[in-house]
Motif scaffolding. Structure first.
Motif, PDB file in Angstrom:
ATOM      1  N   THR A  73       8.630  20.553 -15.032  1.00 29.31           N
ATOM      2  CA  THR A  73       8.966  21.680 -15.905  1.00 29.31           C
ATOM      3  C   THR A  73       9.560  22.800 -15.055  1.00 29.31           C
ATOM      4  N   ALA A  74       9.885  23.909 -15.717  1.00 31.95           N
ATOM      5  CA  ALA A  74      10.398  25.072 -14.996  1.00 31.95           C
ATOM      6  C   ALA A  74       9.338  25.635 -14.047  1.00 31.95           C
ATOM      7  N   ARG A  75       8.072  25.317 -14.294  1.00 38.59           N
ATOM      8  CA  ARG A  75       6.988  25.796 -13.433  1.00 38.59           C
ATOM      9  C   ARG A  75       6.705  24.853 -12.253  1.00 38.59           C
ATOM     10  N   THR A  76       7.348  23.699 -12.232  1.00 39.53           N
ATOM     11  CA  THR A  76       7.156  22.759 -11.125  1.00 39.53           C
ATOM     12  C   THR A  76       7.829  23.321  -9.876  1.00 39.53           C
ATOM     13  N   PRO A  77       7.086  23.499  -8.802  1.00 42.94           N
ATOM     14  CA  PRO A  77       7.690  24.052  -7.585  1.00 42.94           C
ATOM     15  C   PRO A  77       8.815  23.156  -7.059  1.00 42.94           C
ATOM     16  N   ALA A  78       9.897  23.795  -6.643  1.00 47.45           N
ATOM     17  CA  ALA A  78      11.006  23.066  -6.041  1.00 47.45           C
ATOM     18  C   ALA A  78      10.571  22.515  -4.695  1.00 47.45           C
ATOM     19  N   GLY A  79      11.253  21.488  -4.244  1.00 47.25           N
ATOM     20  CA  GLY A  79      10.960  20.924  -2.936  1.00 47.25           C
ATOM     21  C   GLY A  79      11.233  19.446  -2.914  1.00 47.25           C
ATOM     22  N   VAL A  80      11.033  18.870  -1.777  1.00 53.04           N
ATOM     23  CA  VAL A  80      11.163  17.429  -1.612  1.00 53.04           C
ATOM     24  C   VAL A  80       9.768  16.837  -1.732  1.00 53.04           C
ATOM     25  N   TYR A  81       9.592  15.922  -2.666  1.00 43.78           N
ATOM     26  CA  TYR A  81       8.315  15.278  -2.916  1.00 43.78           C
ATOM     27  C   TYR A  81       8.371  13.888  -2.301  1.00 43.78           C
ATOM     28  N   ARG A  82       7.319  13.496  -1.578  1.00 43.16           N
ATOM     29  CA  ARG A  82       7.349  12.240  -0.844  1.00 43.16           C
ATOM     30  C   ARG A  82       6.075  11.428  -1.013  1.00 43.16           C
ATOM     31  N   ASP A  83       6.251  10.146  -0.805  1.00 43.45           N
ATOM     32  CA  ASP A  83       5.158   9.200  -0.632  1.00 43.45           C
ATOM     33  C   ASP A  83       5.701   8.140   0.326  1.00 43.45           C
ATOM     34  N   SER A  84       4.852   7.406   0.971  1.00 44.32           N
ATOM     35  CA  SER A  84       5.280   6.332   1.866  1.00 44.32           C
ATOM     36  C   SER A  84       4.692   5.025   1.381  1.00 44.32           C
ATOM     37  N   LEU A  85       5.492   3.996   1.411  1.00 41.38           N
ATOM     38  CA  LEU A  85       5.089   2.662   0.985  1.00 41.38           C
ATOM     39  C   LEU A  85       4.995   1.784   2.221  1.00 41.38           C
ATOM     40  N   TYR A  86       3.892   1.011   2.320  1.00 41.51           N
ATOM     41  CA  TYR A  86       3.675   0.141   3.462  1.00 41.51           C
ATOM     42  C   TYR A  86       3.561  -1.299   2.987  1.00 41.51           C
ATOM     43  N   ILE A  87       4.171  -2.201   3.714  1.00 40.83           N
ATOM     44  CA  ILE A  87       4.099  -3.627   3.409  1.00 40.83           C
ATOM     45  C   ILE A  87       3.546  -4.337   4.636  1.00 40.83           C
ATOM     46  N   ASN A  88       2.475  -5.085   4.438  1.00 41.42           N
ATOM     47  CA  ASN A  88       1.836  -5.821   5.517  1.00 41.42           C
ATOM     48  C   ASN A  88       1.989  -7.307   5.220  1.00 41.42           C
ATOM     49  N   ASN A 101       0.847  -1.176   0.000  1.00 43.58           N
ATOM     50  CA  ASN A 101       0.000   0.000   0.000  1.00 43.58           C
ATOM     51  C   ASN A 101       0.889   1.233   0.000  1.00 43.58           C
ATOM     52  N   SER A 102       0.311   2.369  -0.311  1.00 40.03           N
ATOM     53  CA  SER A 102       1.028   3.631  -0.330  1.00 40.03           C
ATOM     54  C   SER A 102       0.136   4.700   0.288  1.00 40.03           C
ATOM     55  N   ARG A 103       0.730   5.649   0.946  1.00 39.54           N
ATOM     56  CA  ARG A 103      -0.041   6.739   1.553  1.00 39.54           C
ATOM     57  C   ARG A 103      -0.862   7.474   0.490  1.00 39.54           C
ATOM     58  N   ASN A 104      -0.306   7.658  -0.699  1.00 37.87           N
ATOM     59  CA  ASN A 104      -0.964   8.429  -1.753  1.00 37.87           C
ATOM     60  C   ASN A 104      -1.502   7.541  -2.872  1.00 37.87           C
ATOM     61  N   LEU A 105      -1.761   6.289  -2.586  1.00 37.97           N
ATOM     62  CA  LEU A 105      -2.248   5.350  -3.596  1.00 37.97           C
ATOM     63  C   LEU A 105      -3.580   5.827  -4.175  1.00 37.97           C
ATOM     64  N   VAL A 106      -3.690   5.747  -5.506  1.00 33.99           N
ATOM     65  CA  VAL A 106      -4.900   6.181  -6.204  1.00 33.99           C
ATOM     66  C   VAL A 106      -5.785   4.994  -6.568  1.00 33.99           C
ATOM     67  N   ASN A 107      -5.171   3.864  -6.966  1.00 36.36           N
ATOM     68  CA  ASN A 107      -5.958   2.695  -7.379  1.00 36.36           C
ATOM     69  C   ASN A 107      -5.154   1.410  -7.168  1.00 36.36           C
TER      70      ASN A 107
END
Length: 139
Positions: free
Chosen positions: A121-136, A61-67
């Protein structure tokens, strides 16, 4: 821009048989944090082994899982999102947030691959992008 995926082993649950205590464990984890380059279709992967002496199920599973096909996204501190695609190899299928039944084969190797599906792109805001992965792991 630096994009990263944080890999967490969230939960390992167990049940015991009265006649025989079953054992399952996760071993040989290759990376606890995956770093993607800030470029379209960049990839990062981690692998691990599961050693089980009985039938078990594993759920990814992932914190930001869509499907259930592994679509997800990375998010920065200001809630800007970048789409990703995650894939599992070594399991009975590459379905997400679904317990996948596995036969007791001794030691199974799993690989989780994450790919950036959006072109920064050049318009993409800088920063650290994250997601978390979970294994059960259920046995």
């Amino acid at each position: 821009m630096k994009a990263s995926v944080l890999f967490l082993v969230c939960c390992i649950s167990s049940s015991l048989s009265l006649a025989h205590a079953r054992q399952c464990q996760i071993e040989r984890l290759t990376a606890t944090q995956l770093n993607l380059n800030a470029s379209y279709l960049s990839q990062a992967a981690t692998s691990f082994s599961v050693n089980c002496d009985s039938r078990y199920a594993i759920k990814f599973n992932s914190r930001n899982l869509v499907n259930s096909t592994g679509s997800s996204y990375l998010v920065n501190e200001k809630n800007y999102k970048l789409r990703t695609q995650m894939n599992i190899s070594g399991a009975s299928s590459s379905r997400w947030n679904v317990p996948l039944s596995q036969a007791p084969t001794g030691q199974d190797k799993f690989v989780v691959l994450v790919q950036l599906m959006e072109r920064p792109t050049a318009r993409t805001p800088a920063g650290v992008y994250r997601d978390s992965l979970y294994i059960n792991l259920m046995f």
